[in-house]
Design an enzyme around this catalytic site. Structure first.
Site, PDB file in Angstrom:
ATOM      1  N   HIS A 156       5.725  -5.553   8.038  1.00  0.00           N
ATOM      2  CA  HIS A 156       5.990  -4.460   7.097  1.00  0.00           C
ATOM      3  C   HIS A 156       5.812  -4.893   5.646  1.00  0.00           C
ATOM      4  O   HIS A 156       5.597  -4.049   4.769  1.00  0.00           O
ATOM      5  CB  HIS A 156       7.403  -3.905   7.316  1.00  0.00           C
ATOM      6  CG  HIS A 156       7.500  -2.426   7.082  1.00  0.00           C
ATOM      7  ND1 HIS A 156       6.611  -1.727   6.295  1.00  0.00           N
ATOM      8  CD2 HIS A 156       8.382  -1.500   7.539  1.00  0.00           C
ATOM      9  CE1 HIS A 156       6.953  -0.450   6.263  1.00  0.00           C
ATOM     10  NE2 HIS A 156       8.017  -0.287   7.015  1.00  0.00           N
ATOM     11  N   ASP A 387     -10.135   6.789  19.032  1.00  0.00           N
ATOM     12  CA  ASP A 387     -10.799   6.872  20.336  1.00  0.00           C
ATOM     13  C   ASP A 387     -11.615   5.607  20.559  1.00  0.00           C
ATOM     14  O   ASP A 387     -12.607   5.359  19.868  1.00  0.00           O
ATOM     15  CB  ASP A 387     -11.694   8.118  20.360  1.00  0.00           C
ATOM     16  CG  ASP A 387     -12.449   8.273  21.671  1.00  0.00           C
ATOM     17  OD1 ASP A 387     -12.280   7.430  22.574  1.00  0.00           O
ATOM     18  OD2 ASP A 387     -13.231   9.244  21.773  1.00  0.00           O
TER      19      ASP A 387
END
Length: 445
Positions: A156, A387
């Site tokens: 993070h 995808d």
């Protein structure tokens, strides 16, 4: 919570396929106030609906190509001569794990969470030297039924969920031998404070509660969840969202769906905790992406943290008596104020902080010392296809949640529907679920 049996087939460091520049990369104040561990998102795919066969080696090859363009992601954290964290771009690579399980998607019950899904991302020990930790972790898990989970995790301090999805989109397009559409933008000096820093708002979001408050240890930002906590996964159809909007008692539609859901979850979580008393405090931690709120807007390919905080606070006695519409107004007001002027002021306020480490979320941080701390964020909208040749993911969620933390995500199977994940103590989950759905039909709150 049940455990899946995961078998690791291989774990390897994937490096850029070509030599990349070696230099340090400055981190903004927004990077330095994030938790100092990895945060992950799980993406689930149904490859059997596609003619493309899953192949781990092709994913590795595509990732090594993408890391040339996203080369700082293959670096490591280090401290500069003044002790400030920065990224060393050194091409050391990212971690990729290939795994398999005898479980099926039906076994793990994505919407009921009978299984611990944190096993679907690699785990690291944070006790050692941080300069040895990869900034990105990936795990490709093959299920018995043919489904695939790509578990992703980003340190993070290096970046947020928006950064992670930008890289994921580039990786997925490369895997399909398509050109990468977005150019990553790594220059974080666009979020540098003004000179001199000139905050014009009080920025109570970076301050402890203003009231006398019995100290409470926060568990909302631990790197591992407690064993006595569990996750509620609650789906709202488009009609249920419409019913919730009607409960806000407004003629227009100035409230966003996110604001309605956050207000609803906040109230239900407080009512579900029977250990709270009227003199206790509750604080909601709202995290907003500033990419589109700043002027000029940050580049779409910005890699780094662009997260800002709103932290409304209330005495429980007052909060539980107010109508739902008032809670929604409270949340809406906190979010609406966060325009460019406010966000630039927040950056300047951080620059004046004597020690940014004191703002890093953690158990001992007084900012999180209220008896009822809740952090509810929205996962990135489905902007990207992600995808890899098997179609879009049919489901996504965070890899793990800690007590008091929740996520709101758009459902992938019905337009206008949402899924809410909320982590609470196991003893509170039943009442939380009951209140959550009752209120949509009967005025339970």
């Amino acid at each position: 919570m049940s455990q899946m049996k995961i078998r690791v087939k291989q774990a390897r460091i994937v490096k850029p396929v070509e030599e990349t520049p070696i230099h340090s990369l400055w981190l903004s104040n927004l990077d330095l106030i994030q938790v100092r561990f990895h945060m992950g998102i799980l993406y689930f795919y149904n490859p059997w609906s596609s003619s493309s066969n899953p192949n781990t080696q092709s994913l590795i090859d595509a990732l090594s190509k993408v890391l040339v363009l996203f080369y700082p992601a293959a670096g490591r954290l280090q401290k500069d001569k003044n002790g400030r964290l920065e990224i060393l771009c050194n091409g050391e690579g990212v971690l990729l794990v290939e795994a398999e399980t005898d479980s099926t998607i039906q076994d793990i019950s994505l919407l009921t969470h009978g299984f611990d899904l944190s096993q679907l991302v690699p785990t690291l020990a944070y006790s050692g030297d941080m300069s040895s930790l990869p900034l990105l972790l990936f795990q490709v898990t093959y299920f018995k039924c043919g489904a695939i989970c790509i578990g992703t995790s980003i340190h993070h301090t290096f970046g947020d969920a928006g950064s992670l999805e930008c890289l994921m989109e580039a990786w997925s397009r490369t895997a399909r031998v398509l050109p990468v559409k977005l150019t990553p933008f790594f220059d974080r000096t666009v979020l540098r404070a003004r000179d001199p820093p000139s905050p014009v708002f009080p920025h109570t979001e970076y301050q402890p509660p203003p009231y006398d408050n019995p100290p409470v240890t926060s568990s909302a930002y631990r790197s591992n969840p407690d064993s006595d906590s569990g996750v509620a996964s609650l789906k709202l159809t488009r009609l249920q969202v419409k019913a919730l909007r009607a409960k806000a008692e407004v003629a227009d539609s100035k409230f966003s769906t996110y604001e309605l859901l956050v207000a609803h979850v906040w109230r239900c979580a407080c009512f579900a905790n029977e250990d709270l008393r009227e003199e206790h405090l509750t604080r909601l931690h709202i995290i907003l992406d500033g990419r589109s709120r700043l002027r000029p807007k940050l580049p779409q390919g910005y890699i780094g943290n662009a997260l800002f905080h709103a932290r409304p606070i209330s005495l429980l006695g007052d909060f539980l008596k107010e109508p739902f519409s008032t809670t929604v107004e409270r949340v809406h007001g906190e979010i609406e104020k966060m325009d460019n002027e406010y966000l630039r002021s927040a950056i300047d306020s951080l620059e004046r902080q004597p020690d940014l480490d004191q703002l890093v979320p953690g158990e001992g941080n007084p900012i999180f010392s209220c008896a009822a701390n809740f952090c509810i964020v929205g996962l990135p909208k489905n902007t990207y296809e992600l995808d890899f040749g098997w179609g879009r993911p049919f489901f996504k969620r965070t890899s793990h949640l800690n007590e008091g933390k929740g996520f709101v995500v758009m459902s992938l199977d019905e337009e206008g529907s949402f899924i809410v994940f909320m982590c609470l103590k196991e003893t509170q989950l039943g009442k939380f679920r009951k209140l959550f759905y009752e209120f949509l039909n009967v005025s339970a709150l």
